[in-house]
Design a protein around this motif. Sequence first.
Motif, mmCIF file in Angstrom:
data_model
loop_
_atom_site.group_PDB
_atom_site.id
_atom_site.type_symbol
_atom_site.label_atom_id
_atom_site.label_comp_id
_atom_site.label_asym_id
_atom_site.label_seq_id
_atom_site.Cartn_x
_atom_site.Cartn_y
_atom_site.Cartn_z
ATOM 1 N N ASP A 73 0.630 -1.373 -0.050
ATOM 2 C CA ASP A 73 0.173 -0.347 -0.074
ATOM 3 C C ASP A 73 1.167 1.019 -0.385
ATOM 4 O O ASP A 73 1.915 1.926 0.755
ATOM 5 C CB ASP A 73 -0.994 0.036 1.442
ATOM 6 C CG ASP A 73 -2.079 -0.981 1.401
ATOM 7 O OD1 ASP A 73 -2.489 -1.628 0.329
ATOM 8 O OD2 ASP A 73 -1.687 -1.597 2.690
ATOM 9 N N GLU A 74 0.496 2.237 -0.519
ATOM 10 C CA GLU A 74 1.205 3.952 -0.522
ATOM 11 C C GLU A 74 0.166 4.472 0.505
ATOM 12 O O GLU A 74 -1.326 4.612 0.172
ATOM 13 C CB GLU A 74 1.451 4.054 -1.709
ATOM 14 C CG GLU A 74 2.347 3.516 -3.522
ATOM 15 C CD GLU A 74 2.066 4.143 -4.081
ATOM 16 O OE1 GLU A 74 1.145 4.847 -4.405
ATOM 17 O OE2 GLU A 74 3.323 3.925 -5.040
ATOM 18 N N ALA A 75 0.877 5.217 1.211
ATOM 19 C CA ALA A 75 -0.168 7.108 1.444
ATOM 20 C C ALA A 75 0.770 7.688 1.259
ATOM 21 O O ALA A 75 1.818 7.619 1.169
ATOM 22 C CB ALA A 75 -0.282 6.042 3.115
ATOM 23 N N GLY A 93 4.233 -1.314 7.221
ATOM 24 C CA GLY A 93 5.112 -1.631 5.427
ATOM 25 C C GLY A 93 4.338 -0.996 5.049
ATOM 26 O O GLY A 93 4.867 -1.741 3.594
ATOM 27 N N ALA A 94 3.480 0.157 4.851
ATOM 28 C CA ALA A 94 3.045 0.689 3.894
ATOM 29 C C ALA A 94 3.959 1.670 3.534
ATOM 30 O O ALA A 94 5.319 1.939 3.985
ATOM 31 C CB ALA A 94 2.149 1.382 4.186
ATOM 32 N N THR A 95 4.501 2.165 2.139
ATOM 33 C CA THR A 95 5.255 2.987 0.792
ATOM 34 C C THR A 95 5.190 4.515 1.134
ATOM 35 O O THR A 95 3.922 4.672 1.145
ATOM 36 C CB THR A 95 5.556 2.464 -0.604
ATOM 37 O OG1 THR A 95 5.692 0.938 -0.046
ATOM 38 C CG2 THR A 95 5.977 3.587 -0.695
ATOM 39 N N PRO A 96 5.493 5.187 1.997
ATOM 40 C CA PRO A 96 5.164 6.449 2.339
ATOM 41 C C PRO A 96 5.461 7.597 0.586
ATOM 42 O O PRO A 96 6.292 7.482 -0.059
ATOM 43 C CB PRO A 96 6.115 7.308 3.403
ATOM 44 C CG PRO A 96 7.775 6.598 2.834
ATOM 45 C CD PRO A 96 6.778 5.452 2.292
ATOM 46 N N VAL A 117 -2.088 10.722 -6.058
ATOM 47 C CA VAL A 117 -2.506 10.051 -6.312
ATOM 48 C C VAL A 117 -2.502 7.939 -7.228
ATOM 49 O O VAL A 117 -2.210 8.767 -8.322
ATOM 50 C CB VAL A 117 -4.412 9.612 -5.639
ATOM 51 C CG1 VAL A 117 -4.915 8.380 -6.566
ATOM 52 C CG2 VAL A 117 -4.416 10.267 -5.116
ATOM 53 N N THR A 118 -1.584 6.927 -6.992
ATOM 54 C CA THR A 118 -1.981 5.559 -7.871
ATOM 55 C C THR A 118 -2.758 4.431 -7.495
ATOM 56 O O THR A 118 -3.382 5.115 -6.074
ATOM 57 C CB THR A 118 -0.414 5.113 -7.180
ATOM 58 O OG1 THR A 118 -0.537 4.400 -6.456
ATOM 59 C CG2 THR A 118 0.515 6.118 -7.762
ATOM 60 N N PRO A 119 -3.065 3.496 -8.687
ATOM 61 C CA PRO A 119 -3.538 2.057 -7.870
ATOM 62 C C PRO A 119 -3.318 2.213 -7.276
ATOM 63 O O PRO A 119 -4.169 1.382 -6.290
ATOM 64 C CB PRO A 119 -3.199 1.636 -9.276
ATOM 65 C CG PRO A 119 -3.412 2.464 -10.378
ATOM 66 C CD PRO A 119 -2.558 3.695 -9.413
ATOM 67 N N ARG A 120 -2.347 2.395 -5.825
ATOM 68 C CA ARG A 120 -2.344 1.313 -4.601
ATOM 69 C C ARG A 120 -2.023 2.786 -3.647
ATOM 70 O O ARG A 120 -1.552 2.185 -2.612
ATOM 71 C CB ARG A 120 -0.450 1.178 -4.451
ATOM 72 C CG ARG A 120 0.109 -0.377 -6.076
ATOM 73 C CD ARG A 120 1.681 -0.589 -5.587
ATOM 74 N NE ARG A 120 2.774 -0.104 -5.228
ATOM 75 C CZ ARG A 120 3.304 0.038 -4.808
ATOM 76 N NH1 ARG A 120 3.342 -1.473 -4.133
ATOM 77 N NH2 ARG A 120 4.208 0.969 -4.910
ATOM 78 N N THR A 121 -2.687 3.620 -3.859
ATOM 79 C CA THR A 121 -2.859 3.992 -2.746
ATOM 80 C C THR A 121 -3.846 3.710 -2.160
ATOM 81 O O THR A 121 -5.207 3.957 -2.331
ATOM 82 C CB THR A 121 -2.800 6.129 -2.908
ATOM 83 O OG1 THR A 121 -1.739 6.238 -4.009
ATOM 84 C CG2 THR A 121 -2.870 7.033 -2.479
ATOM 85 N N LYS A 122 -3.882 4.120 -0.704
ATOM 86 C CA LYS A 122 -5.224 3.362 0.301
ATOM 87 C C LYS A 122 -4.972 4.762 1.153
ATOM 88 O O LYS A 122 -6.151 4.768 1.991
ATOM 89 C CB LYS A 122 -4.319 2.711 0.806
ATOM 90 C CG LYS A 122 -5.486 1.602 1.513
ATOM 91 C CD LYS A 122 -4.740 0.697 1.271
ATOM 92 C CE LYS A 122 -6.187 -0.798 2.066
ATOM 93 N NZ LYS A 122 -5.572 -2.079 2.331
ATOM 94 N N ALA A 123 -4.726 4.834 1.567
ATOM 95 C CA ALA A 123 -4.920 6.744 2.844
ATOM 96 C C ALA A 123 -4.034 7.850 2.470
ATOM 97 O O ALA A 123 -3.196 8.295 1.627
ATOM 98 C CB ALA A 123 -3.939 5.994 4.217
#
Length: 368
Positions: A73-75, A93-96, A117-123
């Motif tokens: 996930d990315e935040a 473990g999420a990516t900044p 924002v990308t498809p992996r962005t979650k927060a």
Amino acid sequence: MREIPLARPLLDEREEELVLEVLRSGRLSLGPTIDRFEELLAERIGAPYVAAVSSGTAGLHLLAHIAGLGPGDEAITSPISFASSANCFIFGGATPVFADVDPRTLNLDPAAVEAAVTPRTKALVAVDMFGYPCELDELRAICERHALVLIEDAAEALGAEYKGRPIGSHGPSGVFGFYPNKQLATGEGGVVFTHSEEEWRLVRSLRNQGRDYEGGGWFHHVRVGWNYRWTDVQAAIGIAQLEKLDRLLALRSEVAARYDALLDGSGIEPLCPDDVDHRRSWFVYVVKVPEGVDRDRVMERLRAEGIGTADYVPCVHLQPYMRETYGFREGTCPVAEAAAARTLALPFYPQLEQEDQQRVAGALRAAL
Ligand SMILES: *Cc1c(COP(=O)(O)O)cnc(C)c1O
């Protein structure tokens, strides 16, 4: 030469009285003083649920954990913040991902957030930096559009108002922090505020080793949790601080206004003023030195005069661990980087005297 510190809490007999009551009660943790503080703070900020934790960072971590942020996930967060705004989801473990800021407010620029924002962005962890409310409605709209969880890092913004209502009352979950330099100081501590009863129950369980609040005993754990409990001793200090919060905030505003007047025409740029939608809660007095001035030398000169100062704040993405782990470099967030190279904090606390401010202003003018 007498030192003028950067920050200093204002504590008096009331804190001593309430702390003594707790000490004499023998209830040092999980006691009624914490419950009382939570109720009083919830009322003050207009949030239905407040849960106290051991620090602002702990609160952010629990919110990131509840959001389910993990590997892959990315935040998105702001480079102009304290490291916790990113660390809270890195723990899991999420990516900044860092979006650039608005040069005027130093808070996240909604257009930059949208672009990140990308498809992996979650927060999105939105920060009310230096006590100035972020563009909450625009950021919330972006989060709704892309199904992102919005977490508000309001650690520096207790007492601030956005669109006429206190930070904490608007809907998104977030935290305040109570480190000694914050508007409300308890030593260590923080709270999660939320408008969801379910989330509130979860935070209360997760802060207490995953114990179940619905029932079950001391050795009954329904989930993995942390020891992020606060203590009743700190809550006692917190209640005394809360009782005088209006006065503390008014004193901070007065100190800021005096600096504004003393530094008028000096060439420094103060933090942006309030407008109809944003009312700052004064947390630190940060100034931007004129372009071409060596900020670090100005800080050296101030320190040589016994004046507390600090480089509020270096960009989070350029910290050594961020460079090493994620490969961030200069140029990632040019607006934030340019601002961070020119800003410094001056001594700032409610009881700061006018004469000391004159000394600070004199030394700053001379250094410039
Ligand atoms: C102070 C602060 C925190 C962390 O609070 P602690 O109580 O020190 O953990 C998080 N974010 C911001 C922006 C802060 O200023």
